[in-house]
Design an enzyme around this catalytic site. Structure first.
Site, PDB file in Angstrom:
ATOM      1  N   GLU A  87       0.788  -1.234   0.000  1.00  0.00           N
ATOM      2  CA  GLU A  87       0.000   0.000   0.000  1.00  0.00           C
ATOM      3  C   GLU A  87       0.819   1.282   0.000  1.00  0.00           C
ATOM      4  O   GLU A  87       0.382   2.295  -0.552  1.00  0.00           O
ATOM      5  CB  GLU A  87      -0.923  -0.003   1.237  1.00  0.00           C
ATOM      6  CG  GLU A  87      -1.991  -1.065   1.220  1.00  0.00           C
ATOM      7  CD  GLU A  87      -3.031  -0.827   0.133  1.00  0.00           C
ATOM      8  OE1 GLU A  87      -3.455   0.320  -0.041  1.00  0.00           O
ATOM      9  OE2 GLU A  87      -3.369  -1.806  -0.570  1.00  0.00           O
ATOM     10  N   SER A 487     -50.454 -30.361  36.240  1.00  0.00           N
ATOM     11  CA  SER A 487     -50.188 -30.918  37.567  1.00  0.00           C
ATOM     12  C   SER A 487     -48.825 -30.538  38.119  1.00  0.00           C
ATOM     13  O   SER A 487     -48.585 -30.694  39.317  1.00  0.00           O
ATOM     14  CB  SER A 487     -50.310 -32.441  37.522  1.00  0.00           C
ATOM     15  OG  SER A 487     -51.627 -32.812  37.170  1.00  0.00           O
TER      16      SER A 487
END
Length: 850
Positions: A87, A487
């Site tokens: 770069e 239950s």
């Protein structure tokens, strides 16, 4: 001529002055429009929230950008060199912009008539990435250049490079070099090879175009360019570069989440957003550590998936998911020999089907053996199947014979006699392979379920499964569903009765009862599952066999308001509890997590703790942001943090005082009442509807639950060390089937999970507190046993509450025999509205299958 030359100079000077003033004005105007660079000097990168299991494994990640910020010293020097070579090779020598590069770019732009070439230095890229947009205009370029000069004056070159390597976008959702290394290669930057470093360094130019996982053919020339640049600039020797150039591209799509738990992670995400807001939660790099044990989570997932698959096998086969015209496909491939082959096309089509839990996807190639021998006679009772992973297997008759046609949850068609009754060539099917056993035809269950397990002493959630497969549905039934426990709610009402002064030997009449609503002109006749009535029944027996009529009369006796008060103390929202006798049968709609928290009270000596999923939260630097003070049963641990420092004698009746005041659990039941409830629930396992848990050979307590029409099936239970709850039901409530009770649909899942979770854990008895006595009573009358008593048992009473009257001598006439206490697996348990559940034996079909 002299006069003309003089005027020319004056005009040129004036124009030059105007130009200079204009340039200065333009510079000053541009400079005033530049954003401040505080984002660089006070760098706080946007970092996702990461969620971890108890052992530190990453289980989830949420945020807009995947980034792992590294300090400068953690980034290898060779990786930095690779970026500089690719770069900005003159980075350490220019003042922020590269003049020769700019000239080259301007010439190229003028020739093309549009911006086509960039010459941005790393400093300019930092300016653009942090402070500007990516639009390709002259004005943006000028701002970028001015910002580059400003950045170079404020920051050192190493600081600029460090910002760049942590911030730059490198494709595949990765921001910064560490995220790129994790995404493409599944390892950290310090583990990268030279070829891998060069590949990553080549990405900033065009991250999507050069993505090595998606486009390796494009990425390789770019990587090779970076390698040669490294050799040309002298940052890598030629031999190493040649070796790297010969290395094939091997990047992939690696998920940094090492132990995916989507539903757990989503629950944590939701809580973090509620606590800190979406912006902070997604960007500030929170590290959230949960209480989840990966091993327990895996055990819970397997148990739930196998339990739901077992349910589908009991109710028939719904047919293939799709059909492939194999004959047409063979003709097409034969007509086009240069195209993809028959097998490749099939595998591509199979890849279009989503994964589903432990199931495999396959297509039926044919029925019977591939090459029948001379002695083979039909009809075929096997199938040849091509799996999505490329394997070809034989599906034997043992894996097919269960597949009666599904008609409804309560009805199936006839048993198949041959493979053709179930399968045909071209069927796209699901298959299951368990550790012991052959391949089985399967299907994705429509029924769903949940399992949550927690430490009753601390509230730490060890496992949380919210459905069959989170990739198919993100709906977490553990926390989001509201279902009737049936239950399974009764123990909270029995606990209220014991607190009110009743005893396990108190007799309640199990007899018909009718409620009339004159305003609605309706009648309610609740009944037991067996549609029988058993007369005076002890509380213990009423709970063990879950007698509906006993529970209704029990709640009438203690009062609905009192029952609701006590139930809400267990952590239930009072507004969610019905204020009528339907409460007796578990008609409240409750999330499974709340019900498990309620049962944790029994396992924790009567103390209520809040479930803890998030153990601690750290910021991006690892500093604590929020931490739950851990609860444990270590008295010495909590004395160190507890200013009250209670003495041992005080702790015996009040063990909750060992906790720091900030996390002191609330006492719901007295230790004596709680132990009585534990004893009652142990009886449910030993003699009642929870009989399946006996196979674990431990001291366990629990309760089944089934709502009206078998729409919801539950099992809640605990040991001294762990409490867990299982729910099974359809997301859109409908019957599971006439025999799909809590004992049959939910309890096997609970047993499978607890059997694995408690492996290696020492067996322990439930501790009996002081203030209780054990007395031998007559099983029929609940009074003190006498020599003439038939069935007797030892019962636990609070001091002063034990019976004092001896059971009377029976008349000389033969007494009717009481119902046997040892109901084994054939006792029935009522449901949430008057019909109820039958324990039933385990499915013989599934025993044969697996």
């Amino acid at each position: 001529m002299a006069k003309f030359f003089k005027r020319f100079l004056i005009a040129t000077g004036i124009l030059g002055l105007i130009g200079a003033v204009g340039a200065l004005g333009g510079y000053l105007w541009l400079n005033s429009q530049l954003p401040p660079i505080t984002a660089l000097t006070n760098y706080q990168p946007e970092t996702p929230m990461r969620i971890y299991a108890r052992d530190g494994e990453l289980i989830g990640e949420f945020g807009r950008q995947t980034r792992y910020s590294l300090p400068p010293e953690a980034i290898p020097g060779q990786l930095k060199d690779a970026f500089l070579a690719a770069e900005d090779s003159s980075f350490f020598h220019h003042p922020g912009i590269d003049i020769p590069g700019i000239i080259r770019a301007l010439i190229a732009d003028i020739k093309a008539g549009a911006p086509v070439q960039g010459a941005s230095t790393i400093t300019q890229q930092v300016a653009r990435t942090f402070l500007l947009t990516r639009e390709r205009t002259i004005m943006r370029k000028l701002r970028e250049m001015l910002l580059a000069f400003r950045i170079e004056r404020r920051l050192t070159k190493p600081e600029i490079l460090h910002l760049y390597l942590n911030q730059i976008y490198l494709g595949n959702g990765a921001y910064g070099v560490e995220a790129a290394a994790q995404r493409y290669y599944g390892k950290s930057v310090h583990q990268l090879e030279l070829a891998e470093m060069a590949m990553i360094a080549g990405l900033p130019k065009a991250p999507s175009f050069y993505n090595p996982a998606a486009h390796p053919e494009r990425a390789k020339p770019r990587r090779d360019y970076v390698l040669r640049r490294m050799a040309d600039t002298g940052v890598a020797n030629q031999e190493a570069v040649d070796t790297a150039l010969a290395t094939p591209v091997h990047a992939g799509r690696h998920d940094p989440v090492t132990e995916p738990m989507p539903m757990v992670a989503e629950e944590v995400r939701r809580r973090m957003v509620e606590r800190y807001g979406k912006e902070r939660a997604y960007t500030e790099g929170f590290r959230v550590f949960t209480t989840i044990h990966p091993e327990a989570q895996a055990q819970a997932r397997r148990a739930v998936q196998q339990g739901l698959l077992d349910y589908t096998y009991r109710h028939g086969y719904k047919g293939p998911e799709a059909q492939v015209a194999l004959a047409d496909l063979r003709s097409q491939t034969q007509a086009n020999p240069d195209g993809p082959g028959f097998r490749q096309i099939l595998l591509k089509r199979l890849g279009q089907f989503d994964a589903a839990g432990p199931l495999h996807t396959g297509v039926v190639l044919g029925l019977g053996p591939a090459e029948p021998g001379p002695d083979w006679q039909g009809p075929a009772k096997s199938a040849r199947v091509l799996l999505a992973d490329g394997r070809e297997i034989t599906l034997a008759w043992r894996g097919i014979r269960w597949a009666r046609p599904y008609k409804s949850p309560t009805a199936m068609g006839p048993k198949p006699q041959k493979a053709a009754d179930v399968l045909a060539a071209g069927d796209v099917i699901r298959l299951e392979k368990r550790p012991t056993g052959p391949w089985f035809l399967s299907q994705v269950p429509e029924v769903q379920g949940s399992l949550v397990a927690m430490d009753p002493g601390s509230g730490r959630i060890r496992a949380m499964i919210g459905g069959f497969d989170p990739s198919l549905s993100q709906y977490n039934r553990t926390t989001q569903a509201r279902r009737q426990p049936g239950s399974a709610f009764k123990p909270f009402l029995y606990a209220a009765a014991l607190e009110k002064g009743l005893t396990p030997a108190t007799l309640i009449n199990d007899a018909p009862i009718v409620f009339e609503d004159k305003a609605l002109e309706t009648r309610w006749r609740p009944e037991n599952y067996s549609e029988k009535f058993y007369g005076p029944t002890r509380l213990r027996k009423g709970l063990e066999h879950s007698r509906n009529l006993v529970t209704i009369r029990l709640v009438r006796r203690i009062g609905i308001d009192y029952a609701v008060d006590v139930a809400s103390d267990f952590g239930f929202d009072r507004k969610a509890l019905p204020q009528d006798l339907s409460l007796s049968l578990g008609s409240a709609s409750l999330p499974p997590m709340q019900v498990v928290r309620g049962y944790a009270v029994f396992a924790n000596g009567g103390l209520r703790v809040d479930p803890i999923l998030i153990e601690r939260v750290e910021d991006r630097q690892g500093r604590p942001v929020d931490r739950r003070i851990a609860r444990s049963r270590c008295i010495q641990c909590h004395r160190a943090a507890n200013a009250e420092k209670p003495d041992p004698e005080t702790l015996v009746p009040h063990p909750e005082l060992r906790f720091h005041q900030a996390i002191r659990p609330e006492r719901v039941l007295s230790p004596q009442t709680n132990y009585q409830m534990v004893s009652l629930l142990q009886g449910v396992v030993e003699r009642g509807t929870g009989w399946r848990a006996k196979k674990l050979g431990r001291k366990l307590a629990g309760k089944t639950g089934t709502s009206n029409d078998q729409r919801d099936a539950w099992f809640l239970g605990f040991s001294e060390d762990l409490v867990a709850g299982v729910f099974v039901g359809f997301d859109q409530p409908q019957t599971l089937g006439s025999s799909e009770t809590g004992s049959r649909a939910a309890a096997p899942i609970w047993v499978d999970f607890m059997g694995e979770a408690l492996k290696g854990v020492p067996k322990r008895e439930f501790n009996q507190p002081e203030g209780l006595v054990t007395v031998r009573i007559d099983a029929e009358t609940g009074k003190l046993a006498a020599s003439w008593s038939g069935d007797t048992l030892f019962e636990v009473f609070r001091k002063g509450k034990a019976p004092t009257e001896v059971t009377p001598r029976p008349p000389s006439a033969q007494r009717s025999q009481p119902e046997a206490e040892d109901g084994g697996g054939r006792d029935r348990e009522p449901s949430g509205s008057g019909k109820s559940e039958e324990s039933g034996s385990s499915s013989q079909m599934l025993q044969d299958l697996f």
